[in-house]
Design a protein around this motif. Structure first.
Motif, PDB file in Angstrom:
ATOM      1  N   ASP A   1       6.970  11.527 -77.460  1.00  0.00           N
ATOM      2  CA  ASP A   1       5.982  11.068 -76.641  1.00  0.00           C
ATOM      3  C   ASP A   1       4.504  10.949 -77.263  1.00  0.00           C
ATOM      4  O   ASP A   1       3.456  10.762 -76.640  1.00  0.00           O
ATOM      5  CB  ASP A   1       5.645  12.257 -75.130  1.00  0.00           C
ATOM      6  N   ALA A   2       4.378  11.179 -78.509  1.00  0.00           N
ATOM      7  CA  ALA A   2       3.125  11.092 -79.348  1.00  0.00           C
ATOM      8  C   ALA A   2       2.571  12.382 -79.208  1.00  0.00           C
ATOM      9  O   ALA A   2       1.489  12.399 -80.122  1.00  0.00           O
ATOM     10  CB  ALA A   2       2.422   9.820 -78.860  1.00  0.00           C
ATOM     11  N   HIS A   3       2.725  13.403 -78.814  1.00  0.00           N
ATOM     12  CA  HIS A   3       1.984  14.702 -78.748  1.00  0.00           C
ATOM     13  C   HIS A   3       2.088  15.142 -80.166  1.00  0.00           C
ATOM     14  O   HIS A   3       0.883  15.466 -80.681  1.00  0.00           O
ATOM     15  CB  HIS A   3       2.415  15.691 -77.766  1.00  0.00           C
ATOM     16  N   ASP A   4       2.979  15.182 -80.750  1.00  0.00           N
ATOM     17  CA  ASP A   4       3.243  15.916 -81.934  1.00  0.00           C
ATOM     18  C   ASP A   4       3.824  14.782 -83.052  1.00  0.00           C
ATOM     19  O   ASP A   4       4.242  15.369 -84.015  1.00  0.00           O
ATOM     20  CB  ASP A   4       4.186  17.012 -82.108  1.00  0.00           C
ATOM     21  N   SER A   5       3.438  13.632 -82.859  1.00  0.00           N
ATOM     22  CA  SER A   5       3.850  12.359 -83.699  1.00  0.00           C
ATOM     23  C   SER A   5       2.767  11.673 -83.708  1.00  0.00           C
ATOM     24  O   SER A   5       1.660  11.769 -83.563  1.00  0.00           O
ATOM     25  CB  SER A   5       5.291  11.903 -83.308  1.00  0.00           C
ATOM     26  N   THR A   6       3.410  10.294 -83.998  1.00  0.00           N
ATOM     27  CA  THR A   6       2.359   9.113 -84.292  1.00  0.00           C
ATOM     28  C   THR A   6       2.651   7.940 -83.193  1.00  0.00           C
ATOM     29  O   THR A   6       3.889   8.050 -82.695  1.00  0.00           O
ATOM     30  CB  THR A   6       2.454   8.607 -85.459  1.00  0.00           C
ATOM     31  N   ILE A   7       1.991   7.131 -82.872  1.00  0.00           N
ATOM     32  CA  ILE A   7       2.325   5.860 -81.931  1.00  0.00           C
ATOM     33  C   ILE A   7       3.242   5.270 -82.700  1.00  0.00           C
ATOM     34  O   ILE A   7       4.244   4.766 -81.727  1.00  0.00           O
ATOM     35  CB  ILE A   7       0.874   5.002 -81.842  1.00  0.00           C
ATOM     36  N   ASP A   8       3.689   5.113 -83.830  1.00  0.00           N
ATOM     37  CA  ASP A   8       4.576   4.371 -84.372  1.00  0.00           C
ATOM     38  C   ASP A   8       5.933   5.037 -84.336  1.00  0.00           C
ATOM     39  O   ASP A   8       7.078   4.438 -83.820  1.00  0.00           O
ATOM     40  CB  ASP A   8       4.334   4.317 -86.152  1.00  0.00           C
ATOM     41  N   PHE A   9       6.073   6.488 -84.293  1.00  0.00           N
ATOM     42  CA  PHE A   9       7.118   7.407 -83.761  1.00  0.00           C
ATOM     43  C   PHE A   9       7.577   6.908 -82.548  1.00  0.00           C
ATOM     44  O   PHE A   9       8.680   6.764 -81.921  1.00  0.00           O
ATOM     45  CB  PHE A   9       6.954   8.627 -84.239  1.00  0.00           C
ATOM     46  N   THR A  10       6.461   6.813 -81.639  1.00  0.00           N
ATOM     47  CA  THR A  10       6.684   6.664 -80.235  1.00  0.00           C
ATOM     48  C   THR A  10       7.221   5.583 -79.907  1.00  0.00           C
ATOM     49  O   THR A  10       8.159   5.255 -78.803  1.00  0.00           O
ATOM     50  CB  THR A  10       5.456   7.129 -79.408  1.00  0.00           C
ATOM     51  N   SER A  11       6.782   4.373 -80.539  1.00  0.00           N
ATOM     52  CA  SER A  11       7.187   2.831 -80.460  1.00  0.00           C
ATOM     53  C   SER A  11       8.747   2.910 -80.737  1.00  0.00           C
ATOM     54  O   SER A  11       9.577   2.137 -80.321  1.00  0.00           O
ATOM     55  CB  SER A  11       6.354   2.195 -81.434  1.00  0.00           C
ATOM     56  N   SER A  12       9.044   3.605 -81.807  1.00  0.00           N
ATOM     57  CA  SER A  12      10.633   3.520 -81.951  1.00  0.00           C
ATOM     58  C   SER A  12      11.167   4.073 -80.999  1.00  0.00           C
ATOM     59  O   SER A  12      12.457   3.728 -80.717  1.00  0.00           O
ATOM     60  CB  SER A  12      10.686   4.296 -83.579  1.00  0.00           C
ATOM     61  N   TRP A  13      10.913   5.222 -80.457  1.00  0.00           N
ATOM     62  CA  TRP A  13      11.510   5.752 -79.306  1.00  0.00           C
ATOM     63  C   TRP A  13      11.585   4.779 -78.156  1.00  0.00           C
ATOM     64  O   TRP A  13      12.719   4.506 -77.469  1.00  0.00           O
ATOM     65  CB  TRP A  13      10.870   7.071 -78.954  1.00  0.00           C
TER      66      TRP A  13
ATOM     67  N   PHE B   1       8.505  -2.671 -53.483  1.00  0.00           N
ATOM     68  CA  PHE B   1       9.337  -2.356 -54.658  1.00  0.00           C
ATOM     69  C   PHE B   1      10.257  -1.230 -53.842  1.00  0.00           C
ATOM     70  O   PHE B   1       9.790  -0.840 -52.977  1.00  0.00           O
ATOM     71  CB  PHE B   1       8.838  -1.956 -55.872  1.00  0.00           C
ATOM     72  N   ASP B   2      11.672  -1.104 -54.353  1.00  0.00           N
ATOM     73  CA  ASP B   2      12.547  -0.086 -54.014  1.00  0.00           C
ATOM     74  C   ASP B   2      12.911   1.199 -54.848  1.00  0.00           C
ATOM     75  O   ASP B   2      13.176   2.078 -54.501  1.00  0.00           O
ATOM     76  CB  ASP B   2      13.853  -0.804 -53.491  1.00  0.00           C
ATOM     77  N   ARG B   3      12.174   0.889 -56.032  1.00  0.00           N
ATOM     78  CA  ARG B   3      12.121   2.054 -57.013  1.00  0.00           C
ATOM     79  C   ARG B   3      11.079   2.144 -57.939  1.00  0.00           C
ATOM     80  O   ARG B   3      10.537   1.189 -58.353  1.00  0.00           O
ATOM     81  CB  ARG B   3      13.490   1.817 -57.911  1.00  0.00           C
ATOM     82  N   PHE B   4      10.691   3.334 -58.092  1.00  0.00           N
ATOM     83  CA  PHE B   4       9.406   3.442 -59.016  1.00  0.00           C
ATOM     84  C   PHE B   4       9.549   4.399 -60.157  1.00  0.00           C
ATOM     85  O   PHE B   4       9.992   5.536 -59.719  1.00  0.00           O
ATOM     86  CB  PHE B   4       8.376   4.022 -58.036  1.00  0.00           C
ATOM     87  N   ILE B   5       9.612   4.107 -61.134  1.00  0.00           N
ATOM     88  CA  ILE B   5       9.653   4.945 -62.251  1.00  0.00           C
ATOM     89  C   ILE B   5       8.553   5.052 -63.170  1.00  0.00           C
ATOM     90  O   ILE B   5       7.772   4.242 -63.568  1.00  0.00           O
ATOM     91  CB  ILE B   5      10.774   4.320 -63.335  1.00  0.00           C
ATOM     92  N   GLN B   6       8.107   6.293 -63.672  1.00  0.00           N
ATOM     93  CA  GLN B   6       6.980   6.750 -64.381  1.00  0.00           C
ATOM     94  C   GLN B   6       7.577   7.141 -65.688  1.00  0.00           C
ATOM     95  O   GLN B   6       8.348   8.253 -65.517  1.00  0.00           O
ATOM     96  CB  GLN B   6       6.129   7.817 -63.517  1.00  0.00           C
ATOM     97  N   ILE B   7       6.989   6.759 -66.546  1.00  0.00           N
ATOM     98  CA  ILE B   7       7.223   7.377 -67.867  1.00  0.00           C
ATOM     99  C   ILE B   7       6.010   7.674 -68.454  1.00  0.00           C
ATOM    100  O   ILE B   7       5.062   6.780 -68.792  1.00  0.00           O
ATOM    101  CB  ILE B   7       7.942   6.170 -68.845  1.00  0.00           C
ATOM    102  N   TRP B   8       5.838   9.006 -68.728  1.00  0.00           N
ATOM    103  CA  TRP B   8       4.376   9.364 -69.317  1.00  0.00           C
ATOM    104  C   TRP B   8       4.535   9.849 -70.817  1.00  0.00           C
ATOM    105  O   TRP B   8       5.529  10.703 -71.273  1.00  0.00           O
ATOM    106  CB  TRP B   8       4.166  10.724 -68.487  1.00  0.00           C
ATOM    107  N   LEU B   9       3.759   9.409 -71.554  1.00  0.00           N
ATOM    108  CA  LEU B   9       3.486   9.687 -72.983  1.00  0.00           C
ATOM    109  C   LEU B   9       2.242  10.427 -73.089  1.00  0.00           C
ATOM    110  O   LEU B   9       1.492  11.004 -72.052  1.00  0.00           O
ATOM    111  CB  LEU B   9       3.356   8.283 -73.819  1.00  0.00           C
TER     112      LEU B   9
END
Length: 474
Positions: free
Chosen positions: A226-238, A57-65
């Motif tokens: 990122d679901a820290h102060d919310s729910t998995i449904d909220f994070t899914s919407s994001w 790969f030429d680009r690596f993107i990490q997204i942390w929840l």
């Protein structure tokens, strides 16, 4: 029995979080648009070095929840849909609890005994993945939703405004410094050309539209998205608002882009810290789309995979630990790296849900200086171990000290006072974050009767090697 006792101690430290039940409200029309909700001075478009071609790969993107059990994420229709578009790494684990030490691993390759979320500033010769990337002119940046580099970098919270990009909360602030792994070391925070590569999501939109996204990216949503102060449904919407459309944007995801979507840790400390993790992006081989990879991975694998792909050196920490740092299998195949064969079904996997039991620079009750690296370690990239000039490579051991009992402030808690409010670095007088008058390594040396190095070396694999040696409860 020892392992049981250690686990009991970890469980006692497990925090409780209150979930926010509101519905997600998009901050802008789409993720390529700027928003007035992203407060803080913007950096403008960054300038990157020419693209360095990788083997897989030429680009690596990490997204942390944040803080979500595997089963909880797996129950979300959004995560199920994304899994059909990517590769589920169902043998992927966080390394400890709570959040900050996991982020430290992603940037620095170790958590140095850290077992809390308090302010941490590692000395300037504590190396990070940035040193490895810069050595090969591989561009990088860290994007946090509302973060701006211009307020004091050293304060625990970069923002204190109540409104967030998606809803209003009064406390805690919606972005926290501890979720930015690279800013934890002064080798980044104290170097302007590096510090200014920490950017908010308005900067992201500008970089995206200008085709200026770098080759290595770390993305941190805020505490509700990122679901820290919310729910998995909220994070899914994001994710539906932000990530899903970006997967169709060539400036973000082309046929040489690999995207890692993961969580820092599981929410339930009694579980083995398995976290729902996906590989997405155009660089993922088509035959792997919609499949599962049971290989054993940890956050250390994010380092080893990048090193293997670009033929980098290593940090001599968990990135060279043959147990913890399997390279993502399709990248291992492309680079000729041999993984250890462990899977999520293997017996006696390391216990990576323990906290507070390992000595290190970030453990005040079991403090050691930052120890020297294992300069003979060989990482997945085949390059040499990065060592800052002047590092005392003979400093390989230290008897842990209880600084609290000694009345000494841990140096990691001292604010270095970096201020970028005028767009360039101003270093304010450092102020300790506790009331103790004994703050520096000289006080520790005097109290212990040892000669502490004034410039601490980067650590070897110590803490995480120890973690890997703790047998699983069977």
């Amino acid at each position: 029995m020892v392992a049981l006792a250690l686990l009991a101690g970890a469980l006692a430290a497990a925090p409780a979080y209150a979930a926010i039940a509101q519905s997600f409200v998009p901050p802008a029309a789409n993720p390529s648009s700027t928003s007035t909700n992203y407060v803080g001075k913007n950096n403008g478009t960054i300038h990157n070095s020419p693209k360095v071609t990788g083997k897989a790969f030429d680009r690596f993107i990490q997204i942390w929840l944040e803080n979500t059990d595997f089963a909880t994420a797996a129950s979300s229709p959004t995560f199920q849909k994304l899994a059909q578009e990517g590769l589920l790494l169902d043998g992927y684990y966080g390394l400890t609890h709570p959040s900050e030490p996991n982020y430290a691993v992603a940037g620095l390759g170790d958590f140095f005994g850290m077992h809390g979320d308090s302010f941490s500033a590692f000395p300037k010769n504590t190396s990070s993945v940035v040193d490895l990337l810069d050595a090969k002119n591989i561009s990088w940046a860290s994007y946090q939703i509302r973060y701006s580099i211009y307020p004091l970098l050293a304060i625990p919270y970069a923002l204190t405004a109540a409104s967030t990009d998606s809803l209003s909360i009064s406390a805690p602030p919606d972005y926290v410094r501890k979720h930015s792994p690279l800013i934890l070391t002064d080798s980044v925070a104290g170097v302007p050309e590096r510090a200014l590569r920490h950017r908010n999501f308005n900067d992201f939109a500008v970089d995206l539209n200008a085709s200026a996204l770098p080759q290595w990216m770390f993305v941190t949503p805020n505490l509700v998205d990122d679901a820290h102060d919310s729910t998995i449904d909220f994070t899914s919407s994001w994710l539906e608002y932000w990530l899903v459309p970006l997967l169709q944007n060539q400036n973000f995801n082309d046929n040489r882009t690999l995207i890692l979507l993961t969580f820092d840790e599981a929410e339930t400390y009694t579980q083995p810290n398995q976290v729902f993790t996906l590989l997405l992006g155009g660089a993922l081989p088509q035959q792997l789309v919609g499949q599962k990879d049971p290989s054993y991975y940890t956050h250390c694998s994010t380092l080893s995979t990048v090193q293997a792909n670009w033929g980098l050196g290593s940090l001599g920490r968990c990135d060279t630990n043959k147990t913890l740092a399997n390279v993502f299998e399709f990248v291992a195949n492309a680079t000729g790296y041999k993984n250890n064969g462990l899977t999520s079904n293997s017996t006696k996997l390391p216990m990576t849900n323990l906290t507070g039991v390992f000595p290190g620079y970030a453990n005040t009750e079991m403090w050691t200086p930052v120890l020297a690296p294992n300069v003979s370690a060989v990482g997945a990239g085949g390059g040499s171990v990065f060592v800052y000039p002047g590092t005392n490579t003979s400093l390989t051991s230290w008897s842990p000290q209880n600084l609290t009992a000694m009345g000494v402030t841990n140096p990691i808690s001292i604010d270095p006072g970096y201020d970028y409010s005028n767009g360039s670095l101003v270093t304010a007088a450092a102020a300790p974050s506790s009331s103790s008058s004994k703050t520096a390594t000289g006080s520790i040396a005097a109290a212990t009767g040892k000669s502490a190095a004034t410039s601490f070396a980067v650590p070897a694999m110590g803490v995480l090697v120890a973690a890997a040696g703790v047998a699983a409860l069977l």
